[in-house]
Design a protein around this motif. Structure first.
Motif, PDB file in Angstrom:
ATOM      1  N   ASN A   1      76.396  -8.110 -19.441  1.00  0.00           N
ATOM      2  CA  ASN A   1      76.041  -6.783 -19.969  1.00  0.00           C
ATOM      3  C   ASN A   1      77.025  -6.388 -21.064  1.00  0.00           C
ATOM      4  OD1 ASN A   1      74.323  -6.619 -17.701  1.00  0.00           O
ATOM      5  ND2 ASN A   1      76.025  -5.861 -16.484  1.00  0.00           N
ATOM      6  N   LEU A   2      76.482  -5.991 -22.210  1.00  0.00           N
ATOM      7  CA  LEU A   2      77.345  -5.602 -23.328  1.00  0.00           C
ATOM      8  C   LEU A   2      77.293  -4.093 -23.542  1.00  0.00           C
ATOM      9  CD1 LEU A   2      76.183  -8.296 -25.926  1.00  0.00           C
ATOM     10  CD2 LEU A   2      78.170  -8.403 -24.406  1.00  0.00           C
TER      11      LEU A   2
ATOM     12  N   VAL B   1      65.546  -6.258 -26.952  1.00  0.00           N
ATOM     13  CA  VAL B   1      66.544  -6.065 -25.900  1.00  0.00           C
ATOM     14  C   VAL B   1      66.361  -4.675 -25.298  1.00  0.00           C
ATOM     15  CG1 VAL B   1      69.043  -6.083 -25.432  1.00  0.00           C
ATOM     16  CG2 VAL B   1      68.140  -7.446 -27.313  1.00  0.00           C
TER      17      VAL B   1
ATOM     18  N   PRO C   1      75.781 -14.103 -22.743  1.00  0.00           N
ATOM     19  CA  PRO C   1      76.584 -12.889 -22.575  1.00  0.00           C
ATOM     20  C   PRO C   1      76.173 -12.107 -21.329  1.00  0.00           C
ATOM     21  CG  PRO C   1      75.555 -12.979 -24.762  1.00  0.00           C
ATOM     22  CD  PRO C   1      74.890 -14.013 -23.907  1.00  0.00           C
TER      23      PRO C   1
ATOM     24  N   VAL D   1      71.359 -13.876 -32.836  1.00  0.00           N
ATOM     25  CA  VAL D   1      71.687 -12.839 -31.847  1.00  0.00           C
ATOM     26  C   VAL D   1      70.705 -11.671 -31.991  1.00  0.00           C
ATOM     27  CG1 VAL D   1      74.096 -13.492 -31.608  1.00  0.00           C
ATOM     28  CG2 VAL D   1      73.476 -11.850 -33.370  1.00  0.00           C
TER      29      VAL D   1
ATOM     30  N   GLY E   1      69.963 -10.719 -36.638  1.00  0.00           N
ATOM     31  CA  GLY E   1      70.253  -9.644 -35.678  1.00  0.00           C
ATOM     32  C   GLY E   1      71.537  -8.929 -36.074  1.00  0.00           C
TER      33      GLY E   1
ATOM     34  N   TYR F   1      61.520 -11.296 -20.224  1.00  0.00           N
ATOM     35  CA  TYR F   1      62.742 -11.490 -21.010  1.00  0.00           C
ATOM     36  C   TYR F   1      63.478 -12.739 -20.533  1.00  0.00           C
ATOM     37  CZ  TYR F   1      67.467 -10.168 -22.761  1.00  0.00           C
ATOM     38  OH  TYR F   1      68.688 -10.129 -23.375  1.00  0.00           O
TER      39      TYR F   1
ATOM     40  N   GLY G   1      72.205  -5.265 -35.225  1.00  0.00           N
ATOM     41  CA  GLY G   1      72.285  -4.861 -33.820  1.00  0.00           C
ATOM     42  C   GLY G   1      73.723  -4.728 -33.348  1.00  0.00           C
TER      43      GLY G   1
HETATM   44  N1  LIG Z   1      72.960  -5.810 -24.954  1.00  0.00           N
HETATM   45  C1  LIG Z   1      73.239  -6.539 -23.888  1.00  0.00           C
HETATM   46  O1  LIG Z   1      73.717  -6.021 -22.866  1.00  0.00           O
HETATM   47  C2  LIG Z   1      72.986  -8.033 -23.903  1.00  0.00           C
HETATM   48  C3  LIG Z   1      73.337  -8.772 -22.756  1.00  0.00           C
HETATM   49  C4  LIG Z   1      73.121 -10.139 -22.748  1.00  0.00           C
HETATM   50  C5  LIG Z   1      72.565 -10.761 -23.856  1.00  0.00           C
HETATM   51  N2  LIG Z   1      72.221 -10.027 -24.947  1.00  0.00           N
HETATM   52  C6  LIG Z   1      71.646 -10.760 -26.083  1.00  0.00           C
HETATM   53  O2  LIG Z   1      72.538 -10.613 -27.176  1.00  0.00           O
HETATM   54  C7  LIG Z   1      71.787 -10.505 -28.387  1.00  0.00           C
HETATM   55  C8  LIG Z   1      72.165  -9.208 -29.094  1.00  0.00           C
HETATM   56  O3  LIG Z   1      71.865  -8.107 -28.279  1.00  0.00           O
HETATM   57  P1  LIG Z   1      72.149  -6.611 -28.802  1.00  0.00           P
HETATM   58  O4  LIG Z   1      72.348  -5.775 -27.618  1.00  0.00           O
HETATM   59  O5  LIG Z   1      73.141  -6.664 -29.885  1.00  0.00           O
HETATM   60  O6  LIG Z   1      70.724  -6.247 -29.386  1.00  0.00           O
HETATM   61  P2  LIG Z   1      70.331  -4.984 -30.330  1.00  0.00           P
HETATM   62  O7  LIG Z   1      71.482  -4.111 -30.574  1.00  0.00           O
HETATM   63  O8  LIG Z   1      69.079  -4.415 -29.732  1.00  0.00           O
HETATM   64  O9  LIG Z   1      69.978  -5.702 -31.698  1.00  0.00           O
HETATM   65  C9  LIG Z   1      68.862  -6.518 -31.799  1.00  0.00           C
HETATM   66  C10 LIG Z   1      68.834  -7.088 -33.192  1.00  0.00           C
HETATM   67  O10 LIG Z   1      67.699  -7.947 -33.301  1.00  0.00           O
HETATM   68  C11 LIG Z   1      67.011  -7.611 -34.465  1.00  0.00           C
HETATM   69  N3  LIG Z   1      65.597  -7.931 -34.354  1.00  0.00           N
HETATM   70  C12 LIG Z   1      64.754  -7.589 -33.337  1.00  0.00           C
HETATM   71  N4  LIG Z   1      63.524  -8.037 -33.627  1.00  0.00           N
HETATM   72  C13 LIG Z   1      63.605  -8.661 -34.829  1.00  0.00           C
HETATM   73  C14 LIG Z   1      62.655  -9.304 -35.644  1.00  0.00           C
HETATM   74  N5  LIG Z   1      61.372  -9.435 -35.286  1.00  0.00           N
HETATM   75  N6  LIG Z   1      63.070  -9.806 -36.824  1.00  0.00           N
HETATM   76  C15 LIG Z   1      64.364  -9.680 -37.230  1.00  0.00           C
HETATM   77  N7  LIG Z   1      65.303  -9.093 -36.482  1.00  0.00           N
HETATM   78  C16 LIG Z   1      64.919  -8.579 -35.307  1.00  0.00           C
HETATM   79  C17 LIG Z   1      67.247  -6.111 -34.634  1.00  0.00           C
HETATM   80  O11 LIG Z   1      66.968  -5.754 -35.956  1.00  0.00           O
HETATM   81  P3  LIG Z   1      66.457  -4.276 -36.373  1.00  0.00           P
HETATM   82  O12 LIG Z   1      67.693  -3.550 -36.804  1.00  0.00           O
HETATM   83  O13 LIG Z   1      65.531  -4.532 -37.486  1.00  0.00           O
HETATM   84  O14 LIG Z   1      65.791  -3.682 -35.172  1.00  0.00           O
HETATM   85  C18 LIG Z   1      68.711  -6.024 -34.275  1.00  0.00           C
HETATM   86  O15 LIG Z   1      69.511  -6.421 -35.370  1.00  0.00           O
HETATM   87  C19 LIG Z   1      70.319 -10.605 -27.999  1.00  0.00           C
HETATM   88  O16 LIG Z   1      69.927 -11.949 -28.091  1.00  0.00           O
HETATM   89  C20 LIG Z   1      70.318 -10.185 -26.538  1.00  0.00           C
HETATM   90  O17 LIG Z   1      69.240 -10.743 -25.852  1.00  0.00           O
HETATM   91  C21 LIG Z   1      72.429  -8.679 -25.000  1.00  0.00           C
END
Ligand SMILES: NC(=O)c1ccc[n+]([C@@H]2O[C@H](COP(=O)([O-])OP(=O)(O)OC[C@H]3O[C@@H](n4cnc5c(N)ncnc54)[C@H](OP(=O)(O)O)[C@@H]3O)[C@@H](O)[C@H]2O)c1
Length: 312
Positions: free
Chosen positions: A168-169, A68, A166, A64, A11, A139, A14
């Motif tokens: 909300n980010l 999302v 985490p 990570v 990830g 989710y 992301g």
């Molecule tokens: N954003 C929030 O507010 C938040 C809050 C609480 C928890 N989280 C958790 O924190 C983590 C990171 O969140 P984020 O907001 O940084 O997410 P993000 O920006 O949407 O990034 C998601 C990442 O996962 C990768 N990914 C998705 N499907 C994949 C697959 N099949 N194979 C390989 N890679 C894959 C994406 O790669 P690509 O570049 O290829 O798409 C990207 O690098 C997640 O586990 C999320 O559930 C996020």
């Protein structure tokens, strides 16, 4: 962890993953790998995950990655959110168990795993104590299953898996697609459009619900600290310790953008849960120096990095 430890960030393209890679690069770590879908790697492919872990045998893995999104995307695609988020953690744990059992893994769940009603702030013990919010059940169930999977692989196979939750980010490389973004990213896009094109600014609900917003680099620091210093099946919240009402976030953005136009509220749209604040006492007891930045500071950095928008 040494400067030449083999570190993998699944990830890493992301928002949180790229912040983790950025922190490691800043600290001079030499062996940080972030396989991406662009290069043909896919966490949904058991063969690809098996082969990666078998060949590379990382010392540390950050899982990570995830599917999302904000309320709309979560609600519309509940089955996709359930399936993909479940398979990613199961494929990685199974591969670690079979090919590299000494690898330590940090898995990120989410505060969505907590029941929809909670005493505030939300303590880690609230996990699995009540019904979940309907709009993101897919989710939340997948994320909760991931936590339990980490605990069970630790118990049965001795895998060193820890889980962090985490809040909300927001941050650099956030998702700015209004169809699938979270609240802060959507707010930023709306302000950018209003400033650049004069698009009318409208927000949902009453503006009264209170939410946390954690800058992704501060979350990344906590993840890196936890993988080095925490070794327990019990989950740890990564929150801010304070919150703002939606209206207060908008007031801060108004000031930062120097926006003096109209703002309207669509009161027909739902507010959602009134308050959702995480208890970060446990994280502070593990990492006493944890002190996430205020929203205004984080917002200014995002505007500069992602929008080339000078707000100084
Ligand atoms: N954003 C929030 O507010 C938040 C809050 C609480 C928890 N989280 C958790 O924190 C983590 C990171 O969140 P984020 O907001 O940084 O997410 P993000 O920006 O949407 O990034 C998601 C990442 O996962 C990768 N990914 C998705 N499907 C994949 C697959 N099949 N194979 C390989 N890679 C894959 C994406 O790669 P690509 O570049 O290829 O798409 C990207 O690098 C997640 O586990 C999320 O559930 C996020």
């Amino acid at each position: 962890m040494n400067k030449d430890s083999k570190i993998t960030v699944f990830g890493g393209t992301g928002m949180l993953g790229s912040a983790i890679v950025r922190q490691f690069n800043k600290k001079g770590f030499e062996n940080v790998n972030a396989p991406s879908r662009k290069e043909g790697f896919d966490l949904l492919s058991k063969e690809k995950v098996d082969s990666y872990i078998d060949v590379y045998k990382p010392d540390y893995v950050f899982l990570v990655a995830g599917l999302v999104g904000g309320i709309q995307a979560n609600n519309k695609r509940q089955a996709d959110f359930l399936y993909q988020n479940s398979m990613m953690i199961l494929n990685v744990l199974e591969a670690i168990k079979n090919y590299s059992p000494k690898t330590k893994i940090l898995y990120t769940g989410s505060t969505c795993i907590y029941p929809k009603e909670n005493p505030q702030p939300i303590n880690e013990n609230r996990f699995m104590t009540g019904p979940l919010e309907d709009t993101n059940k897919g989710y939340a169930v997948a994320k909760g299953m991931g936590i339990v999977a980490c605990q069970l692989y630790r118990m049965q196979y001795g895998i060193n898996a820890i889980s962090a939750m985490p809040t909300n980010l927001y941050g650099i490389k956030d998702n700015y697609d209004l169809e699938s973004s979270h609240f802060i990213a959507a707010m930023i896009v709306k302000f950018v459009n209003a400033k650049k094109n004069g698009t009318p600014l409208q927000f949902w609900g009453s503006g009264k619900p209170r939410r946390e917003a954690l800058y992704a680099d501060d979350c990344a620091d906590a993840c890196i600290y936890l993988i080095q210093n925490y070794d327990s099946p019990e989950i740890v919240n990564i929150g801010t310790g304070y919150d703002h009402s939606i209206k207060e976030y908008i007031d801060i953005a108004e000031r930062v953008f120097n926006y003096d136009g109209e703002i309207s509220w669509d009161a027909s749209k739902p507010d959602g849960t009134f308050e959702k604040r995480t208890d970060i006492a446990k994280l502070k007891s593990i990492m006493p120096e944890y002190n996430p930045r205020g929203f205004e500071e984080g917002l200014k950095t995002v505007l500069k990095e992602d929008f080339n928008f000078d707000v100084s």
